[in-house]
Design a protein around this motif. Structure first.
Motif, PDB file in Angstrom:
ATOM      1  N   ALA A   9      11.095   6.034 -12.520  1.00 23.60           N
ATOM      2  CA  ALA A   9      10.557   5.226 -11.430  1.00 23.60           C
ATOM      3  C   ALA A   9       9.314   4.450 -11.874  1.00 23.60           C
ATOM      4  CB  ALA A   9      10.229   6.113 -10.233  1.00 23.60           C
ATOM      5  N   SER A  18       8.901   0.408 -12.571  1.00 23.83           N
ATOM      6  CA  SER A  18       7.885  -0.355 -11.840  1.00 23.83           C
ATOM      7  C   SER A  18       7.151  -1.294 -12.790  1.00 23.83           C
ATOM      8  CB  SER A  18       6.909   0.595 -11.139  1.00 23.83           C
ATOM      9  OG  SER A  18       6.008   1.185 -12.060  1.00 23.83           O
ATOM     10  N   GLN A  76       1.275  -2.012   0.025  1.00 22.93           N
ATOM     11  CA  GLN A  76       1.684  -0.899  -0.821  1.00 22.93           C
ATOM     12  C   GLN A  76       0.645   0.222  -0.790  1.00 22.93           C
ATOM     13  OE1 GLN A  76       3.459  -2.053  -4.453  1.00 22.93           O
ATOM     14  NE2 GLN A  76       3.077  -0.119  -5.497  1.00 22.93           N
ATOM     15  N   THR A 133      12.899   8.168  -6.106  1.00 22.23           N
ATOM     16  CA  THR A 133      13.543   7.284  -7.086  1.00 22.23           C
ATOM     17  C   THR A 133      14.581   6.390  -6.425  1.00 22.23           C
ATOM     18  OG1 THR A 133      13.210   9.012  -8.759  1.00 22.23           O
ATOM     19  CG2 THR A 133      14.739   7.242  -9.307  1.00 22.23           C
ATOM     20  N   PHE A 167      12.832   3.688  -4.500  1.00 23.29           N
ATOM     21  CA  PHE A 167      12.337   2.588  -5.320  1.00 23.29           C
ATOM     22  C   PHE A 167      13.475   1.666  -5.743  1.00 23.29           C
ATOM     23  CE2 PHE A 167      10.660   0.539  -9.188  1.00 23.29           C
ATOM     24  CZ  PHE A 167       9.561  -0.062  -8.616  1.00 23.29           C
ATOM     25  N   CYS A 172      13.540  -2.401  -5.224  1.00 21.66           N
ATOM     26  CA  CYS A 172      13.900  -3.420  -6.225  1.00 21.66           C
ATOM     27  C   CYS A 172      14.939  -4.394  -5.675  1.00 21.66           C
ATOM     28  CB  CYS A 172      14.422  -2.748  -7.486  1.00 21.66           C
ATOM     29  SG  CYS A 172      13.166  -1.834  -8.409  1.00 21.66           S
ATOM     30  N   ALA A 225       7.548   0.718  -1.446  1.00 22.05           N
ATOM     31  CA  ALA A 225       7.139   1.071  -2.812  1.00 22.05           C
ATOM     32  C   ALA A 225       5.953   2.017  -2.783  1.00 22.05           C
ATOM     33  CB  ALA A 225       6.792  -0.194  -3.599  1.00 22.05           C
ATOM     34  N   ALA A 268       7.580   5.356  -2.254  1.00 22.43           N
ATOM     35  CA  ALA A 268       8.495   5.843  -3.284  1.00 22.43           C
ATOM     36  C   ALA A 268       7.769   6.358  -4.530  1.00 22.43           C
ATOM     37  CB  ALA A 268       9.467   4.725  -3.670  1.00 22.43           C
ATOM     38  N   LEU A 269       6.884   5.558  -5.099  1.00 22.23           N
ATOM     39  CA  LEU A 269       6.268   5.920  -6.373  1.00 22.23           C
ATOM     40  C   LEU A 269       5.343   7.136  -6.262  1.00 22.23           C
ATOM     41  CD1 LEU A 269       5.646   2.319  -7.717  1.00 22.23           C
ATOM     42  CD2 LEU A 269       7.373   3.947  -8.495  1.00 22.23           C
ATOM     43  N   CYS A 289      17.412   3.416 -11.735  1.00 25.88           N
ATOM     44  CA  CYS A 289      16.887   4.420 -10.795  1.00 25.88           C
ATOM     45  C   CYS A 289      18.020   5.180 -10.112  1.00 25.88           C
ATOM     46  CB  CYS A 289      15.997   3.751  -9.750  1.00 25.88           C
ATOM     47  SG  CYS A 289      14.392   3.203 -10.370  1.00 25.88           S
TER      48      CYS A 289
END
Length: 440
Positions: free
Chosen positions: A219, A223, A252, A280, A283, A287, A305, A308-309, A370
């Motif tokens: 992930a 990014s 974010q 993951t 994310f 994308c 995002a 997710a991260l 991912c």
């Protein structure tokens, strides 16, 4: 327990504020002194490069008393930052680079030391919550720290920012001395393997660590791979001014704050691997959404995002703290940091080259990677739902188990990142872990 949690969150607030402030000012300072944007960009390289030495620096932490080491590194960092008061003209830019490199080394040492110290001060069921709160604290200060740093630099120049940043590690060192350790550190077993091999062996042998760290690496790496595509979609495909990137990064950041507040609860309820899979996959959705040239979708994707991260990152850090042997936590945490953030060094320039045919192919490729990684991990992981942890050892999927394991040793005597996660310490540059988790 609450006292220790508050202290660690306060340390993260100081870390996030100091690192974000100086990361901005160091580049501006060099740009003002030299007029070279290329030289200014090298500050980030100096801060990031030491993460590649994570296994060896983590091994140093394992060989020393953990809390005294953290206190000493913070105090040395403060002294190092004060050396920036000697910078007067372009001839002093080498000192900014040297301090940046020293800060990068200190960040890795502090990240490994915190990973080892946290489980000595907190019970197993609180680790996920506190790791999440620390992430929220670091992301929250990023909403105001750049403005403060830019304002101080405009008002009095880089020297006042260096002085303020030097005071923050001293405060953090004082807070470390106030932490009450509730579990003794165990004696280190004899291990003739070098730090890199020892850290890799633990990650390879513990399925929860291997899967969580692997997903976080995918992930965070993707990014970095999609950063150039992200800029191109915003400024070229949508025709928006570069300043709109600030709006997206703020969205974010808001998502990261929310993610940190709920990450620990999700880890306790679902297990680290399940949450890492969810982060993951989310994310991957980000994308694909960023392929659409419509600004409301871009804002929504940045918010997702932010969820997710940090989920992927917090679960990996917590998995290391819960499942790595106590005496090897420093080198395992350092090796995990290198595994998660090392790929960014290669993925980012590859992503810059990949936008030649357009911004969408890198996004699609990143989403596919991912989804493939999440599918492999989900397929190999047990499907039973974990119960909430309260300190006993856990099985391979993070669920409760009656078989003694590394988690049992951790729960009784083990001792976090960056960034963070945490993140991290105070000084020049945003910790690499926090950057990757909040910049794409």
């Amino acid at each position: 327990m609450r006292r220790n949690a508050v202290l660690f969150v306060a340390i993260s607030l100081l870390s996030g504020f100091g690192s974000t402030t100086m990361s901005l000012v160091a580049g501006i300072w060099i740009l003002d002194l030299t007029g070279s944007g290329g030289l200014a960009a090298l500050v980030g390289v100096c801060v990031f490069a030491p993460v590649l030495a994570g296994p060896w620096l983590g091994g140093v932490v394992d060989r020393l008393p953990r809390r005294p080491t953290l206190v000493a590194v913070h105090l040395l960092l403060a002294v190092t930052l004060l050396s920036l008061l000697a910078v007067r003209d372009a001839g002093g830019t080498w000192l900014i680079f040297a301090v940046s490199l020293a800060y990068g080394i200190s960040y890795v040492l502090i990240d490994a030391g915190e990973s080892a110290l946290l489980p000595e001060a907190l019970s197993a069921e609180h680790l996920g919550d506190v790791n999440g709160w620390r992430t929220s604290a670091q992301e929250g200060v990023k909403l105001v720290a750049p403005l403060v740093g830019a304002g101080l630099y405009t008002w009095r120049g880089g020297h006042v920012v260096a002085a303020v940043s030097a005071a923050l590690p001293v405060l953090a060192a004082v807070l470390y001395t106030a932490v009450r350790l509730t579990r003794p550190r165990p004696a280190a077993p004899p291990d003739r393997r070098r730090d890199l091999r020892a850290g890799l062996a633990v990650i390879r042998q513990e399925p929860v660590i291997r899967r969580s760290v692997g997903l976080a690496a995918v992930a965070i790496g993707t990014s970095g791979f999609t950063t150039a595509a992200f800029y191109q979609v915003v400024t070229i495909d949508m025709g928006l001014p570069p300043t709109f990137l600030g709006v997206l990064l703020s969205a974010q950041g808001a998502g990261s704050i929310a993610a940190g507040l709920v990450a620990g609860r999700l880890v306790n309820r679902l297990g680290p691997v399940t949450v890492a899979v969810a982060g993951t996959v989310l994310f991957a959705v980000v994308c694909l959404a960023r392929c659409l040239p419509w600004w409301p979708v871009a804002v929504a994707a940045s918010l997702l995002a932010g969820l997710a991260l940090p989920w992927a990152l917090v679960t990996a850090v917590t998995a290391v703290q819960l499942h790595a042997p106590a005496a090897q936590l420093g080198r395992v945490a350092g090796t995990a940091t290198t595994a998660m953030f090392g790929p960014v060094a290669l993925a980012t320039p590859l992503g810059s080259a990949a936008v030649a045919p357009g911004a969408r192919p890198p996004f699609v490729l990143a989403a596919a990677l991912c989804l493939a990684a999440a599918a492999v991990v989900a397929r190999r992981s047990p499907r039973r739902r974990p119960a909430a942890r309260s300190g006993p050892p856990t099985g391979q999927d993070g669920t409760l188990s009656t078989v003694p394991s590394a988690a049992d040793r951790c729960a009784s005597s083990i001792s976090s990142t960056v960034p963070t996660a945490s993140r991290g310490s105070t000084g020049i540059g945003v910790p690499p872990r926090s950057d990757a988790a909040t910049s794409a």
